[in-house]
Design an enzyme around this catalytic site. Structure first.
Site, PDB file in Angstrom:
ATOM      1  N   SER A   1       0.829  -1.155  -0.235  1.00 38.88           N
ATOM      2  CA  SER A   1       0.060   0.265   0.007  1.00 38.88           C
ATOM      3  C   SER A   1       0.812   1.081  -0.031  1.00 38.88           C
ATOM      4  O   SER A   1       1.408   1.663   0.983  1.00 38.88           O
ATOM      5  CB  SER A   1      -0.727  -0.092   1.441  1.00 38.88           C
ATOM      6  OG  SER A   1      -1.507  -1.026   1.379  1.00 38.88           O
TER       7      SER A   1
ATOM      8  N   LYS B   1      -6.825   1.705  -2.990  1.00 39.67           N
ATOM      9  CA  LYS B   1      -6.585   1.028  -1.738  1.00 39.67           C
ATOM     10  C   LYS B   1      -6.609   2.034  -0.722  1.00 39.67           C
ATOM     11  O   LYS B   1      -7.040   1.582   0.371  1.00 39.67           O
ATOM     12  CB  LYS B   1      -5.175   0.333  -1.785  1.00 39.67           C
ATOM     13  CG  LYS B   1      -4.664  -0.140  -0.847  1.00 39.67           C
ATOM     14  CD  LYS B   1      -5.317  -1.341  -0.202  1.00 39.67           C
ATOM     15  CE  LYS B   1      -4.869  -1.514   1.471  1.00 39.67           C
ATOM     16  NZ  LYS B   1      -5.620  -2.578   2.071  1.00 39.67           N
TER      17      LYS B   1
ATOM     18  N   LYS C   1      -0.753   4.819   8.515  1.00 41.59           N
ATOM     19  CA  LYS C   1      -0.193   5.326   7.117  1.00 41.59           C
ATOM     20  C   LYS C   1      -1.023   5.437   6.057  1.00 41.59           C
ATOM     21  O   LYS C   1      -0.992   6.539   5.249  1.00 41.59           O
ATOM     22  CB  LYS C   1       1.149   4.341   6.791  1.00 41.59           C
ATOM     23  CG  LYS C   1       1.576   4.490   5.503  1.00 41.59           C
ATOM     24  CD  LYS C   1       2.094   3.222   4.905  1.00 41.59           C
ATOM     25  CE  LYS C   1       0.945   2.192   4.604  1.00 41.59           C
ATOM     26  NZ  LYS C   1       1.307   0.816   3.783  1.00 41.59           N
TER      27      LYS C   1
HETATM   28  P1  NAD Z   1       4.924  -6.758   7.460  1.00 41.42           P
HETATM   29  O1  NAD Z   1       5.523  -5.712   8.271  1.00 41.42           O
HETATM   30  O2  NAD Z   1       4.366  -8.079   8.004  1.00 41.42           O
HETATM   31  O3  NAD Z   1       5.657  -7.383   6.266  1.00 41.42           O
HETATM   32  C1  NAD Z   1       6.648  -6.452   5.304  1.00 41.42           C
HETATM   33  C2  NAD Z   1       8.170  -7.048   5.295  1.00 41.42           C
HETATM   34  O4  NAD Z   1       8.916  -6.287   4.572  1.00 41.42           O
HETATM   35  C3  NAD Z   1       8.785  -7.674   6.678  1.00 41.42           C
HETATM   36  O5  NAD Z   1       9.051  -9.048   6.470  1.00 41.42           O
HETATM   37  C4  NAD Z   1      10.035  -6.998   6.606  1.00 41.42           C
HETATM   38  O6  NAD Z   1      11.102  -7.593   7.318  1.00 41.42           O
HETATM   39  C5  NAD Z   1      10.150  -6.328   5.134  1.00 41.42           C
HETATM   40  N1  NAD Z   1      11.072  -5.445   4.807  1.00 41.42           N
HETATM   41  C6  NAD Z   1      11.195  -4.211   5.314  1.00 41.42           C
HETATM   42  N2  NAD Z   1      11.953  -3.341   4.835  1.00 41.42           N
HETATM   43  C7  NAD Z   1      12.383  -4.145   3.808  1.00 41.42           C
HETATM   44  C8  NAD Z   1      13.745  -3.785   2.983  1.00 41.42           C
HETATM   45  N3  NAD Z   1      14.377  -2.444   2.886  1.00 41.42           N
HETATM   46  N4  NAD Z   1      14.173  -4.959   2.286  1.00 41.42           N
HETATM   47  C9  NAD Z   1      13.676  -6.067   2.300  1.00 41.42           C
HETATM   48  N5  NAD Z   1      12.605  -6.524   3.180  1.00 41.42           N
HETATM   49  C10 NAD Z   1      12.354  -5.447   3.811  1.00 41.42           C
HETATM   50  O7  NAD Z   1       3.681  -5.989   6.660  1.00 41.42           O
HETATM   51  P2  NAD Z   1       2.271  -6.740   6.093  1.00 41.42           P
HETATM   52  O8  NAD Z   1       1.262  -6.818   7.074  1.00 41.42           O
HETATM   53  O9  NAD Z   1       2.826  -7.974   5.166  1.00 41.42           O
HETATM   54  O10 NAD Z   1       2.112  -5.632   4.936  1.00 41.42           O
HETATM   55  C11 NAD Z   1       2.703  -5.380   3.816  1.00 41.42           C
HETATM   56  C12 NAD Z   1       2.172  -4.409   3.067  1.00 41.42           C
HETATM   57  O11 NAD Z   1       0.692  -4.615   2.614  1.00 41.42           O
HETATM   58  C13 NAD Z   1       1.727  -3.099   3.553  1.00 41.42           C
HETATM   59  O12 NAD Z   1       2.105  -1.748   2.739  1.00 41.42           O
HETATM   60  C14 NAD Z   1       0.526  -2.942   4.141  1.00 41.42           C
HETATM   61  O13 NAD Z   1       0.137  -1.980   4.292  1.00 41.42           O
HETATM   62  C15 NAD Z   1      -0.240  -3.866   3.145  1.00 41.42           C
HETATM   63  N6  NAD Z   1      -1.508  -4.608   3.534  1.00 41.42           N
HETATM   64  C16 NAD Z   1      -1.312  -5.516   4.638  1.00 41.42           C
HETATM   65  C17 NAD Z   1      -2.592  -5.972   5.047  1.00 41.42           C
HETATM   66  C18 NAD Z   1      -2.645  -6.838   6.440  1.00 41.42           C
HETATM   67  O14 NAD Z   1      -3.510  -7.146   6.809  1.00 41.42           O
HETATM   68  N7  NAD Z   1      -1.405  -7.172   7.000  1.00 41.42           N
HETATM   69  C19 NAD Z   1      -3.654  -6.045   4.306  1.00 41.42           C
HETATM   70  C20 NAD Z   1      -3.617  -5.200   3.212  1.00 41.42           C
HETATM   71  C21 NAD Z   1      -2.547  -4.625   2.750  1.00 41.42           C
END
Ligand code: NAD
Length: 297
Positions: free
Chosen positions: A105, A179, A248
């Site tokens: 997102s 989104k 965010k």
């Molecule tokens: P999360 O924090 O569980 O996963 C993000 C991953 O990115 C982590 O494993 C982290 O180690 C990795 N990461 C961070 N910086 C990095 C870098 N520089 N290089 C490589 N890896 C890196 O988050 P999430 O809940 O999986 O969400 C991911 C995206 O999806 C976000 O943008 C969030 O807003 C969106 N989203 C989440 C949900 C939900 O229910 N969790 C639903 C819809 C959308």
């Protein structure tokens, strides 16, 4: 039909990325994963059996299309182009003619800029953020909101269909705009229901009774139907989406509203509430804890 030769790179194997990569592997695609947190890469290999890369450049060299599922657009930009002194980045390995699909997102305006910047490398960009939470990611039922060149999006339709339902929204950045606007409505609905439950309880109405009534009435929304019973009233607060990520998304939604000259008064009030909850509970708290915050005010 799965193109067995298409090599997929996947960056960001967190709460969402892990089950999404699982569905890609299950559908027969070759997936190489990368995450800044080595434990996430080990979990990916253990759960789904995919390969991993030691660096972003290495992952780029092994991929025809790269999916990013990272916390926000700033991190996507850093991972793709390298910035803030970061040496390793995707464009060091990714060949001309490849595509990046940002499923995070991210900020819509930043996505347009990233698309322009990638043009000099001959790399195309699509935005394809998702809704449906961890549950939807596991079940491959997420809604996927796609922005960018339509013919390019169609080229990756089979790949995206392994993760959910596709909605083509418009030009580059339109998926990201849709989104964050969806999450604005979701965040407002959750906060409104939390306030109503608090008032009801003070009035002597059992919270579950109010939620049942709302769910059979016109006030129902996704939070009353799915989040209150599963994650809130039982005190579990384990939906798997961080409060900081919701704050965010709300910030980004209000940025889009401002860019479009829409005052969005309710949106700004909703954002202020979520920001206060984030300061009190921390960005890593589950987003459903907004109900606990509202209840304790
Ligand atoms: P999360 O924090 O569980 O996963 C993000 C991953 O990115 C982590 O494993 C982290 O180690 C990795 N990461 C961070 N910086 C990095 C870098 N520089 N290089 C490589 N890896 C890196 O988050 P999430 O809940 O999986 O969400 C991911 C995206 O999806 C976000 O943008 C969030 O807003 C969106 N989203 C989440 C949900 C939900 O229910 N969790 C639903 C819809 C959308």
């Amino acid at each position: 039909m799965v193109d067995q030769n298409l090599r997929i790179g996947f960056i960001g194997i967190g709460n969402m990325g892990n089950p999404m990569t699982g569905n890609l592997v299950k559908a027969g695609w070759k997936v190489t994963g990368y995450d800044a947190d080595a434990s996430k890469m080990r979990a990916f290999t253990a759960a789904h059996g995919g390969a991993t890369a030691a660096s972003l450049a290495e992952l780029g060299g092994k991929s025809d299309v790269v999916i990013t599922m990272l916390p926000d657009g700033h991190i996507v930009r850093r991972v793709v182009l390298g910035a803030d002194g970061a040496d390793d980045c995707l464009v060091k390995g990714l060949a001309k003619g490849t595509t990046i699909i940002d499923m995070s997102s991210s900020a819509p305006v930043g996505t347009r800029k990233l698309g322009e910047d990638l043009r000099q490398y001959g790399i195309a960009l699509l935005d394809a953020p998702v809704s449906g939470g961890v549950k939807g990611a596991v079940a491959a039922t997420m809604s996927i909101m796609i922005g960018g060149d339509r013919a390019l999006a169609e080229r990756y339709d089979a790949l995206l269909s392994a993760m959910g339902k596709r909605f083509y929204v418009g030009s580059l950045g339109a998926g990201h705009a849709a989104k964050v606007l969806n999450n604005y409505v979701s965040a407002a609905g959750l906060a409104a229901a939390a306030e109503a439950v608090r008032v009801a309880e003070r009035f002597g109405i059992e919270p579950q009774v109010l939620v049942n009534v709302i769910n059979a009435s016109t006030g129902r929304n996704n939070s009353t139907e799915n989040k209150f019973t599963q994650f809130i009233l039982n005190g579990k607060f384990n939906a798997g989406f961080a409060l900081g990520l919701m704050a965010k998304d709300l910030t980004l939604a209000m940025e889009v509203a401002e860019a479009c000259n829409v005052p969005a008064e309710l949106g700004h009030a909703t954002l202020a509430l979520w920001k206060k909850a984030e300061s009190a509970l921390g960005a890593k708290a589950d987003h459903t804890e907004i109900a606990r915050y509202v209840n304790e005010q």
